[in-house]
Design a protein around this motif. Structure first.
Motif, short mmCIF file in Angstrom:
data_model
loop_
_atom_site.label_atom_id
_atom_site.label_comp_id
_atom_site.label_asym_id
_atom_site.label_seq_id
_atom_site.Cartn_x
_atom_site.Cartn_y
_atom_site.Cartn_z
N UNK A 246 -1.06 -3.46 -3.74
CA UNK A 246 0.36 -3.20 -3.93
C UNK A 246 0.85 -3.75 -5.27
N UNK A 247 0.40 -4.96 -5.61
CA UNK A 247 0.78 -5.55 -6.89
C UNK A 247 0.25 -4.73 -8.06
N UNK A 248 -0.97 -4.23 -7.94
CA UNK A 248 -1.54 -3.42 -9.02
C UNK A 248 -0.80 -2.09 -9.18
N UNK A 249 -0.40 -1.48 -8.05
CA UNK A 249 0.39 -0.24 -8.13
C UNK A 249 1.73 -0.52 -8.79
N UNK A 250 2.33 -1.63 -8.43
CA UNK A 250 3.61 -2.02 -9.02
C UNK A 250 3.46 -2.24 -10.53
N UNK A 251 2.38 -2.89 -10.90
CA UNK A 251 2.12 -3.15 -12.31
C UNK A 251 1.90 -1.84 -13.08
N UNK A 252 1.20 -0.89 -12.46
CA UNK A 252 0.98 0.40 -13.10
C UNK A 252 2.30 1.13 -13.32
N UNK A 253 3.20 1.06 -12.34
CA UNK A 253 4.52 1.67 -12.49
C UNK A 253 5.32 1.03 -13.59
N UNK A 254 5.24 -0.29 -13.68
CA UNK A 254 5.95 -1.00 -14.74
C UNK A 254 5.39 -0.64 -16.11
N UNK B 18 4.04 2.16 -16.91
CA UNK B 18 4.54 3.50 -17.19
C UNK B 18 5.98 3.43 -17.71
N UNK B 19 6.81 2.62 -17.07
CA UNK B 19 8.20 2.45 -17.53
C UNK B 19 8.24 1.88 -18.95
N UNK B 20 7.35 0.93 -19.23
CA UNK B 20 7.32 0.34 -20.57
C UNK B 20 6.93 1.38 -21.61
N UNK B 21 5.98 2.25 -21.26
CA UNK B 21 5.61 3.33 -22.19
C UNK B 21 6.78 4.27 -22.44
N UNK C 110 12.40 4.08 -27.67
CA UNK C 110 12.71 3.18 -28.79
C UNK C 110 12.35 3.84 -30.12
N UNK C 111 11.34 4.68 -30.14
CA UNK C 111 11.00 5.40 -31.37
C UNK C 111 12.05 6.46 -31.69
N UNK C 112 12.63 7.05 -30.65
CA UNK C 112 13.62 8.10 -30.86
C UNK C 112 14.98 7.49 -31.22
N UNK C 113 15.38 6.45 -30.48
CA UNK C 113 16.68 5.80 -30.69
C UNK C 113 16.46 4.47 -31.40
N UNK C 114 17.50 3.76 -31.60
CA UNK C 114 17.39 2.43 -32.20
C UNK C 114 16.91 1.44 -31.15
N UNK C 115 16.04 0.56 -31.54
CA UNK C 115 15.48 -0.41 -30.60
C UNK C 115 16.54 -1.34 -30.04
N UNK C 116 17.57 -1.63 -30.78
CA UNK C 116 18.60 -2.56 -30.32
C UNK C 116 19.23 -2.10 -29.01
N UNK C 117 19.31 -0.77 -28.80
CA UNK C 117 19.85 -0.25 -27.55
C UNK C 117 18.88 -0.47 -26.39
N UNK C 118 17.62 -0.62 -26.66
CA UNK C 118 16.60 -0.74 -25.61
C UNK C 118 16.22 -2.20 -25.33
N UNK C 119 16.68 -3.12 -26.15
CA UNK C 119 16.20 -4.50 -26.08
C UNK C 119 16.37 -5.13 -24.70
N UNK C 120 17.53 -4.98 -24.09
CA UNK C 120 17.79 -5.59 -22.79
C UNK C 120 16.86 -5.02 -21.71
N UNK C 121 16.67 -3.70 -21.71
CA UNK C 121 15.80 -3.06 -20.72
C UNK C 121 14.35 -3.50 -20.89
N UNK C 122 13.91 -3.61 -22.14
CA UNK C 122 12.54 -4.03 -22.43
C UNK C 122 12.32 -5.48 -22.00
N UNK C 123 13.27 -6.35 -22.29
CA UNK C 123 13.15 -7.76 -21.90
C UNK C 123 13.11 -7.90 -20.39
N UNK C 124 13.92 -7.15 -19.68
CA UNK C 124 13.94 -7.21 -18.22
C UNK C 124 12.59 -6.74 -17.65
N UNK C 125 12.08 -5.65 -18.17
CA UNK C 125 10.80 -5.13 -17.70
C UNK C 125 9.66 -6.07 -18.04
N UNK C 126 9.69 -6.66 -19.22
CA UNK C 126 8.65 -7.61 -19.61
C UNK C 126 8.64 -8.82 -18.68
#
Length: 118
Positions: free
Chosen positions: A70-78, A80-83, A89-105
């Protein structure tokens, strides 16, 4: 019509190269025997098969638990979200994504810690 021989059922016979014809008697001290019994319980293997695999291979690959799967499936989903976030982040400015990336990390780090504690 030819009469068919009835199916006796049961496990099929092993081929000549799979037969184990040479028994070996092994003695263990109590501590080693308990370790062996614990490994048998975790793997679900018979004691003789366990000792055989350890003697021939030198190790036993234990199946992962349901919680670890279950943990490995959860990690795989995360991952995927990070990708997806990296793609955005490549399309938009990274500053808009910073909070979401930090939360996911942070979530990924927590899962990795739980896996490493096993």
């Amino acid at each position: 019509m030819h009469p068919q021989t009835p199916n006796k059922g049961g496990r099929p016979k092993k081929s000549e190269d799979e037969l184990r014809l040479f028994p070996v008697k092994v003695y263990f001290d109590e501590q080693s025997y308990r370790k062996l019994l614990n490994k048998r319980r975790r793997t679900g293997m018979s004691l003789s098969s366990l000792v055989y695999e350890l003697a021939v291979s030198g190790y036993i690959k234990e199946p992962i638990s349901k919680e670890e799967a279950s943990l490995l499936r959860s990690l795989a989903g995360m991952a995927n979200n990070l990708n997806q976030l990296a793609h955005e982040a490549h399309i938009y400015h990274f500053s808009q994504m910073e909070e979401r990336v930090q939360h996911l990390a942070k979530e990924i780090n927590e899962v990795l810690i739980r896996i490493s504690e096993r």
